[in-house]
Design an enzyme around this catalytic site. Structure first.
Site, PDB file in Angstrom:
ATOM      1  N   ASP A  74       0.832  -1.197   0.000  1.00 11.11           N
ATOM      2  CA  ASP A  74       0.000   0.000   0.000  1.00 11.11           C
ATOM      3  C   ASP A  74       0.871   1.253   0.000  1.00 11.11           C
ATOM      4  OD1 ASP A  74       0.915   0.298   2.592  1.00 11.11           O
ATOM      5  OD2 ASP A  74      -1.038   0.088   3.560  1.00 11.11           O
ATOM      6  N   THR A  76       1.898   3.217   2.208  1.00  7.37           N
ATOM      7  CA  THR A  76       2.870   3.442   3.290  1.00  7.37           C
ATOM      8  C   THR A  76       4.225   2.818   2.986  1.00  7.37           C
ATOM      9  OG1 THR A  76       2.265   1.454   4.554  1.00  7.37           O
ATOM     10  CG2 THR A  76       0.995   3.471   4.989  1.00  7.37           C
ATOM     11  N   ARG A  77       4.348   2.104   1.896  1.00  2.92           N
ATOM     12  CA  ARG A  77       5.596   1.443   1.532  1.00  2.92           C
ATOM     13  C   ARG A  77       6.161   2.055   0.243  1.00  2.92           C
ATOM     14  NH1 ARG A  77       4.515   0.007   5.974  1.00  2.92           N
ATOM     15  NH2 ARG A  77       4.277  -2.109   6.765  1.00  2.92           N
ATOM     16  N   HIS A 111      -3.559  -1.130   8.014  1.00  2.00           N
ATOM     17  CA  HIS A 111      -3.537   0.278   7.616  1.00  2.00           C
ATOM     18  C   HIS A 111      -4.897   0.724   7.057  1.00  2.00           C
ATOM     19  CE1 HIS A 111       1.002  -0.591   6.834  1.00  2.00           C
ATOM     20  NE2 HIS A 111       0.724  -0.492   8.116  1.00  2.00           N
ATOM     21  N   HIS A 174      13.211  -5.136   9.216  1.00  2.78           N
ATOM     22  CA  HIS A 174      11.997  -5.006  10.016  1.00  2.78           C
ATOM     23  C   HIS A 174      12.357  -5.299  11.462  1.00  2.78           C
ATOM     24  CE1 HIS A 174       8.052  -5.850  11.754  1.00  2.78           C
ATOM     25  NE2 HIS A 174       7.558  -5.137  10.759  1.00  2.78           N
ATOM     26  N   LYS A 184       5.529 -11.907   3.977  1.00  5.63           N
ATOM     27  CA  LYS A 184       4.858 -10.802   4.679  1.00  5.63           C
ATOM     28  C   LYS A 184       3.754 -10.182   3.817  1.00  5.63           C
ATOM     29  CE  LYS A 184       6.690  -7.929   7.941  1.00  5.63           C
ATOM     30  NZ  LYS A 184       5.823  -6.893   7.472  1.00  5.63           N
ATOM     31  N   HIS A 200       2.087 -10.722  15.593  1.00  2.00           N
ATOM     32  CA  HIS A 200       2.972  -9.684  16.114  1.00  2.00           C
ATOM     33  C   HIS A 200       3.234  -9.832  17.615  1.00  2.00           C
ATOM     34  CE1 HIS A 200       2.889  -8.091  12.222  1.00  2.00           C
ATOM     35  NE2 HIS A 200       2.614  -6.829  12.461  1.00  2.00           N
ATOM     36  N   GLN A 294       4.896   4.849  10.939  1.00  2.00           N
ATOM     37  CA  GLN A 294       5.894   4.433   9.951  1.00  2.00           C
ATOM     38  C   GLN A 294       7.294   4.918  10.321  1.00  2.00           C
ATOM     39  OE1 GLN A 294       5.236   2.262   7.654  1.00  2.00           O
ATOM     40  NE2 GLN A 294       3.077   2.267   8.247  1.00  2.00           N
ATOM     41  N   LYS A 297      10.152   3.045  12.529  1.00  2.00           N
ATOM     42  CA  LYS A 297      11.173   2.110  12.057  1.00  2.00           C
ATOM     43  C   LYS A 297      12.565   2.735  12.134  1.00  2.00           C
ATOM     44  CE  LYS A 297       7.963  -0.168   8.946  1.00  2.00           C
ATOM     45  NZ  LYS A 297       7.570  -0.347   7.539  1.00  2.00           N
TER      46      LYS A 297
END
Length: 423
Positions: A74, A76-77, A111, A174, A184, A200, A294, A297
């Site tokens: 999506d 966000t990547r 998300h 990650h 994933k 998770h 986000q 990370k």
């Protein structure tokens, strides 16, 4: 520029922020190792498609009339689907798969839904017009069973009911699954909230850390999903700091993924022989700093480079705020950050897990946040707010002294400091 200073540019949303750092204080500026590419991005993609790893090529796997789902990331990547999908879909067409039998599914995980404009941007105008492009829907899932860790394998119906599945993704570190990419795309990509939460929850166990694939309980659980639903063809990429494709790995979903991880280590694992008093880190700009969820990370990577009692300066626009209702609730409802750690150990909640992870960092270091968020809100989430990185650095230096060591991580969402010292 002032004599004795070095200017550093840091991604901030869709622009840059700059700051001047005293040269005598700089420990290490962590950039990506350069790779000598003989091919264009299109050439890298084409080469990977022509030479799949432990797999037949696309035209030998897919057959005319089959319904094919392509799962991709999506908004966000930074996965550049628009650079890969034209060549991939051409291969499918060659194999007899017509456009109306192909569906592109954006794996949302936990998300938000995307706008039509965001979907179009991810796949490109031509593909968006030709191919059905939809978000995954956790409310329309098929239960396939449970893993040995009792994670429900509840997968978006469109993915389950397809004849064949292709998964796209970019590989980066990650903080508890070891690396992104590979399976994933399925878990958490097109899974339900409860499935993601259970998977998770293993992040608190031994072995769940960035860069680790050996006895990592989160990654092992993710890849056990293969016993229930198959990825027929994987296409993962490694990107440079400018989000250009520098490596592509196609074929078997585990073997191809591991080859990508090896390249990532060669380029993005950065040895340091000392930790710093101050670490200045940016996720690398949009979309990696679209929200704090986000940008976290980069914080996770930076924690490996800072001394106990040090300061991390996180430079992240966070134009969409904290990101994630549960994450935000956890960040604001506790009076002390340590309370989040105590709560997550008793009651694992997806979203809350990132808040607890930030609390763990705060046990070791202060966090100065340079963002577009309201300063009073930033203070409420246990960080010190700034509007400019220079102001944050000047204050940190005032606190840590003229001899403070400063590490800089302009692409902190990608770089993993590898501490080789003894203290």
């Amino acid at each position: 520029m002032k004599e004795g200073f070095i200017k550093v540019e840091l991604g901030f949303g869709k622009q840059n922020k700059s700051l001047l750092i005293p040269a005598k204080n700089i420990g290490k500026v962590m950039y990506v190792e350069k790779i000598d590419l003989q091919l264009s991005e299109a050439g890298v993609v084409e080469q990977a498609l022509r030479n799949p790893i432990k797999s037949l090529p696309v035209d030998d796997i897919f057959e005319k009339g089959e319904k094919v789902v392509i799962i991709t990331s999506d908004i966000t990547r930074p996965m550049p689907g628009y650079k890969i999908l034209p060549a991939l879909i051409m291969e499918l067409n060659r194999a007899g798969i017509e456009d109306n039998n192909i569906t592109i599914v954006f794996g949302l995980g936990s998300h938000r839904k995307q706008t039509e404009e965001e979907k179009r941007k991810l796949v490109g105008d031509d593909i968006f017009i030709r191919i059905s492009c939809i978000d995954s829907d956790p409310d329309d899932a098929v239960s396939l069973g449970v893993t040995s860790s009792r994670t429900p394998v509840d997968i978006y119906r469109q993915v389950v009911e397809a004849d064949k599945r292709i998964c796209l993704g970019n590989i980066e570190y990650h903080y508890f699954a070891g690396y992104s990419g590979g399976y994933k795309a399925i878990m958490p990509g097109v899974s339900t909230f409860s499935a993601i939460q259970k998977n998770h929850s293993h992040m608190v166990e031994e072995g769940a850390w960035a860069g680790n694939l050996v006895n990592n309980p989160v990654r092992d659980d993710i890849e056990e999903v293969a016993d229930f639903i198959k990825i027929d063809f994987l296409f993962n990429v490694v990107l440079n700091e400018h989000k250009k494709i520098i490596g592509a790995f196609a074929g078997d979903p585990v073997a191809a993924h591991r080859e990508g991880c090896r390249l990532l280590d060669r380029l993005y694992s950065c040895p340091i022989d000392t930790k710093a008093d101050i670490v200045v880190v940016s996720p690398g700009g949009y979309p990696k700093d679209i929200n704090l969820y986000q940008a976290h990370k980069a914080l996770e990577n930076a924690k490996h480079a800072v001394k106990e009692g040090g300061i991390i300066i996180l430079v992240a626009a966070c134009t969409e705020g904290v990101g994630g209702e549960s994450f935000e609730k956890w960040m604001v409802e506790f009076g002390e950050s340590d309370q989040m750690i105590e709560e997550i150990e008793k009651n694992f909640i997806l979203g809350g897990h990132k808040a607890a992870a930030i609390a763990l960092i705060l046990r070791n270091a202060e966090i100065y946040l340079v963002s577009d968020m309201d300063p009073s809100f930033v203070e409420n989430i246990f960080m010190k707010p700034f509007k400019e990185p220079q102001l944050a650095l000047d204050e940190a230096l005032g606190k840590k002294g003229d001899n403070a060591i400063i590490h800089i991580m302009p692409f902190g969402g990608s770089i993993l400091p590898n501490y080789t010292g003894n203290s």
